[in-house]
Design a protein around this motif. Structure first.
Motif, PDB file in Angstrom:
ATOM      1  N   THR A   2       0.841  -1.180   0.000  1.00 23.80           N
ATOM      2  CA  THR A   2       0.000   0.000   0.000  1.00 23.80           C
ATOM      3  C   THR A   2       0.877   1.232   0.000  1.00 23.80           C
ATOM      4  N   THR A   3       0.516   2.201  -0.808  1.00 19.92           N
ATOM      5  CA  THR A   3       1.330   3.405  -0.946  1.00 19.92           C
ATOM      6  C   THR A   3       1.281   4.252   0.320  1.00 19.92           C
ATOM      7  N   PRO A   4       2.438   4.641   0.875  1.00 25.88           N
ATOM      8  CA  PRO A   4       2.424   5.541   2.020  1.00 25.88           C
ATOM      9  C   PRO A   4       2.105   6.966   1.578  1.00 25.88           C
ATOM     10  N   LEU A   5       1.316   7.673   2.405  1.00 26.16           N
ATOM     11  CA  LEU A   5       1.125   9.103   2.176  1.00 26.16           C
ATOM     12  C   LEU A   5       2.482   9.755   2.309  1.00 26.16           C
ATOM     13  N   GLY A   6       2.791  10.662   1.427  1.00 31.51           N
ATOM     14  CA  GLY A   6       4.054  11.388   1.525  1.00 31.51           C
ATOM     15  C   GLY A   6       5.245  10.643   0.975  1.00 31.51           C
ATOM     16  N   SER A   7       5.035   9.483   0.345  1.00 34.30           N
ATOM     17  CA  SER A   7       6.185   8.762  -0.184  1.00 34.30           C
ATOM     18  C   SER A   7       6.740   9.489  -1.400  1.00 34.30           C
ATOM     19  N   ALA A   8       7.994   9.344  -1.635  1.00 34.99           N
ATOM     20  CA  ALA A   8       8.685  10.089  -2.692  1.00 34.99           C
ATOM     21  C   ALA A   8       8.197   9.730  -4.088  1.00 34.99           C
ATOM     22  N   ASP A   9       7.701   8.487  -4.264  1.00 36.20           N
ATOM     23  CA  ASP A   9       7.327   8.068  -5.608  1.00 36.20           C
ATOM     24  C   ASP A   9       5.874   8.372  -5.960  1.00 36.20           C
ATOM     25  N   THR A  10       5.145   9.061  -5.111  1.00 37.59           N
ATOM     26  CA  THR A  10       3.760   9.415  -5.395  1.00 37.59           C
ATOM     27  C   THR A  10       3.560  10.907  -5.187  1.00 37.59           C
ATOM     28  N   GLN A  11       2.370  11.344  -5.491  1.00 39.44           N
ATOM     29  CA  GLN A  11       2.016  12.741  -5.298  1.00 39.44           C
ATOM     30  C   GLN A  11       1.329  12.977  -3.959  1.00 39.44           C
ATOM     31  N   ASN A  12       1.389  12.030  -3.047  1.00 42.72           N
ATOM     32  CA  ASN A  12       0.697  12.148  -1.769  1.00 42.72           C
ATOM     33  C   ASN A  12       1.435  13.092  -0.822  1.00 42.72           C
ATOM     34  N   PRO A  13       0.706  14.041  -0.259  1.00 42.97           N
ATOM     35  CA  PRO A  13       1.324  14.976   0.683  1.00 42.97           C
ATOM     36  C   PRO A  13       1.581  14.313   2.040  1.00 42.97           C
ATOM     37  N   LEU A  39     -13.412   4.663  -6.196  1.00 37.00           N
ATOM     38  CA  LEU A  39     -11.998   4.953  -5.974  1.00 37.00           C
ATOM     39  C   LEU A  39     -11.702   6.417  -6.304  1.00 37.00           C
ATOM     40  N   GLU A  40     -12.255   6.896  -7.388  1.00 39.31           N
ATOM     41  CA  GLU A  40     -12.009   8.283  -7.803  1.00 39.31           C
ATOM     42  C   GLU A  40     -12.490   9.272  -6.742  1.00 39.31           C
ATOM     43  N   ARG A  41     -13.700   9.046  -6.214  1.00 36.70           N
ATOM     44  CA  ARG A  41     -14.246   9.969  -5.210  1.00 36.70           C
ATOM     45  C   ARG A  41     -13.437   9.923  -3.919  1.00 36.70           C
ATOM     46  N   VAL A  42     -13.080   8.734  -3.475  1.00 36.61           N
ATOM     47  CA  VAL A  42     -12.302   8.597  -2.234  1.00 36.61           C
ATOM     48  C   VAL A  42     -10.954   9.296  -2.386  1.00 36.61           C
ATOM     49  N   GLN A  43     -10.301   9.119  -3.534  1.00 35.90           N
ATOM     50  CA  GLN A  43      -9.021   9.789  -3.770  1.00 35.90           C
ATOM     51  C   GLN A  43      -9.195  11.304  -3.819  1.00 35.90           C
ATOM     52  N   GLU A  44     -10.272  11.771  -4.438  1.00 36.97           N
ATOM     53  CA  GLU A  44     -10.513  13.210  -4.544  1.00 36.97           C
ATOM     54  C   GLU A  44     -10.714  13.841  -3.164  1.00 36.97           C
ATOM     55  N   VAL A  45     -11.553  13.229  -2.337  1.00 33.97           N
ATOM     56  CA  VAL A  45     -11.857  13.796  -1.015  1.00 33.97           C
ATOM     57  C   VAL A  45     -10.647  13.728  -0.092  1.00 33.97           C
ATOM     58  N   THR A  46      -9.903  12.631  -0.137  1.00 31.89           N
ATOM     59  CA  THR A  46      -8.754  12.491   0.763  1.00 31.89           C
ATOM     60  C   THR A  46      -7.519  13.192   0.231  1.00 31.89           C
ATOM     61  N   GLY A  47      -7.487  13.485  -1.063  1.00 31.03           N
ATOM     62  CA  GLY A  47      -6.323  14.127  -1.661  1.00 31.03           C
ATOM     63  C   GLY A  47      -5.126  13.207  -1.778  1.00 31.03           C
ATOM     64  N   ALA A  48      -5.366  11.906  -1.787  1.00 29.78           N
ATOM     65  CA  ALA A  48      -4.276  10.927  -1.833  1.00 29.78           C
ATOM     66  C   ALA A  48      -4.473   9.960  -2.992  1.00 29.78           C
ATOM     67  N   SER A  49      -3.372   9.446  -3.509  1.00 27.21           N
ATOM     68  CA  SER A  49      -3.403   8.419  -4.545  1.00 27.21           C
ATOM     69  C   SER A  49      -3.350   7.056  -3.871  1.00 27.21           C
ATOM     70  N   PHE A  50      -4.350   6.244  -4.143  1.00 28.77           N
ATOM     71  CA  PHE A  50      -4.442   4.924  -3.531  1.00 28.77           C
ATOM     72  C   PHE A  50      -3.818   3.881  -4.447  1.00 28.77           C
ATOM     73  N   GLN A  51      -3.285   2.843  -3.839  1.00 26.68           N
ATOM     74  CA  GLN A  51      -2.679   1.755  -4.590  1.00 26.68           C
ATOM     75  C   GLN A  51      -3.461   0.476  -4.349  1.00 26.68           C
ATOM     76  N   HIS A  52      -3.559  -0.360  -5.368  1.00 27.11           N
ATOM     77  CA  HIS A  52      -4.247  -1.639  -5.240  1.00 27.11           C
ATOM     78  C   HIS A  52      -3.407  -2.592  -4.407  1.00 27.11           C
ATOM     79  N   ASN A  53      -4.073  -3.380  -3.571  1.00 26.20           N
ATOM     80  CA  ASN A  53      -3.397  -4.312  -2.690  1.00 26.20           C
ATOM     81  C   ASN A  53      -4.292  -5.534  -2.503  1.00 26.20           C
ATOM     82  N   VAL A  54      -3.682  -6.683  -2.328  1.00 24.89           N
ATOM     83  CA  VAL A  54      -4.425  -7.891  -1.979  1.00 24.89           C
ATOM     84  C   VAL A  54      -3.808  -8.435  -0.701  1.00 24.89           C
ATOM     85  N   ALA A  55      -4.604  -8.497   0.348  1.00 22.73           N
ATOM     86  CA  ALA A  55      -4.130  -9.016   1.630  1.00 22.73           C
ATOM     87  C   ALA A  55      -5.188  -9.950   2.199  1.00 22.73           C
TER      88      ALA A  55
END
Length: 170
Positions: A2-13, A39-55
């Motif tokens: 799962t992509t961390p918020l603020g990670s260098a390889d994404t646009q997440n603050p 997914l689009e709405r959740v990303q828009e409201v949170t301001g974060a890019s989400f990554q697909h994960n299977v756990a």
């Protein structure tokens, strides 16, 4: 992964726990039904890019921030036996973080859910201990807030209630 918020390889603050919680509440406040959980709405409201994960056999999208606390927002799409749902998870993992501090305090979230028109009721365990709060609206929106005391390792001493997770229920 799962992509961390603020990670260098994404646009997440890089966001504070309070800001992540605020954005999650904004997402919940805007829900009229589970159909609003794209997914689009959740990303828009949170301001974060989400990554697909299977756990554990569950496919979901998520974003995690680690800064003494691990906070994650997860979106689970409908699957056999489960409805579409969203959750916020909070874990303290840094040994330098004092256990008397909450990343997210329960009282604020309790008040916010009430202000959004949710009906809340505490759920107690076998020995009378408070285990979680259940919040619901008549329109198929139901959440569970798992809580813990800020000072669980001190017998007989209770600190403020902290949030461990906020999960939309099936």
């Amino acid at each position: 992964m799962t992509t961390p918020l603020g990670s260098a390889d994404t646009q997440n603050p890089q966001l504070s726990a309070e800001e992540i919680g605020k954005r999650f509440l904004e997402l919940i406040e805007g829900l009229r039904s589970r159909d609003d959980l794209s997914l689009e709405r959740v990303q828009e409201v949170t301001g974060a890019s989400f990554q697909h994960n299977v756990a554990r056999g569950l496919s979901h999208y998520g974003v995690v921030q680690e800064n003494g606390w691990r906070l994650g927002i997860f979106l689970y799409h409908e699957s056999p036996g489960h409805k579409k749902r969203v959750s916020l998870q909070v874990d303290q993992f840094g040994e330098s973080m004092p256990s008397t501090i909450c990343a997210l305090g329960f009282e604020r979230y309790h008040n916010e859910f009430s202000a959004m028109g949710f009906y809340g009721s505490p759920v107690h365990g076998e020995h009378g201990q408070l285990e979680y709060w259940h919040y619901y609206k008549p329109d198929d929106l139901s959440f569970q807030i798992l809580i813990q005391h800020a000072m669980p390792e001190v017998p007989g001493v209770t600190g403020p209630l902290c949030i461990r997770s906020i999960s939309m229920l099936d």
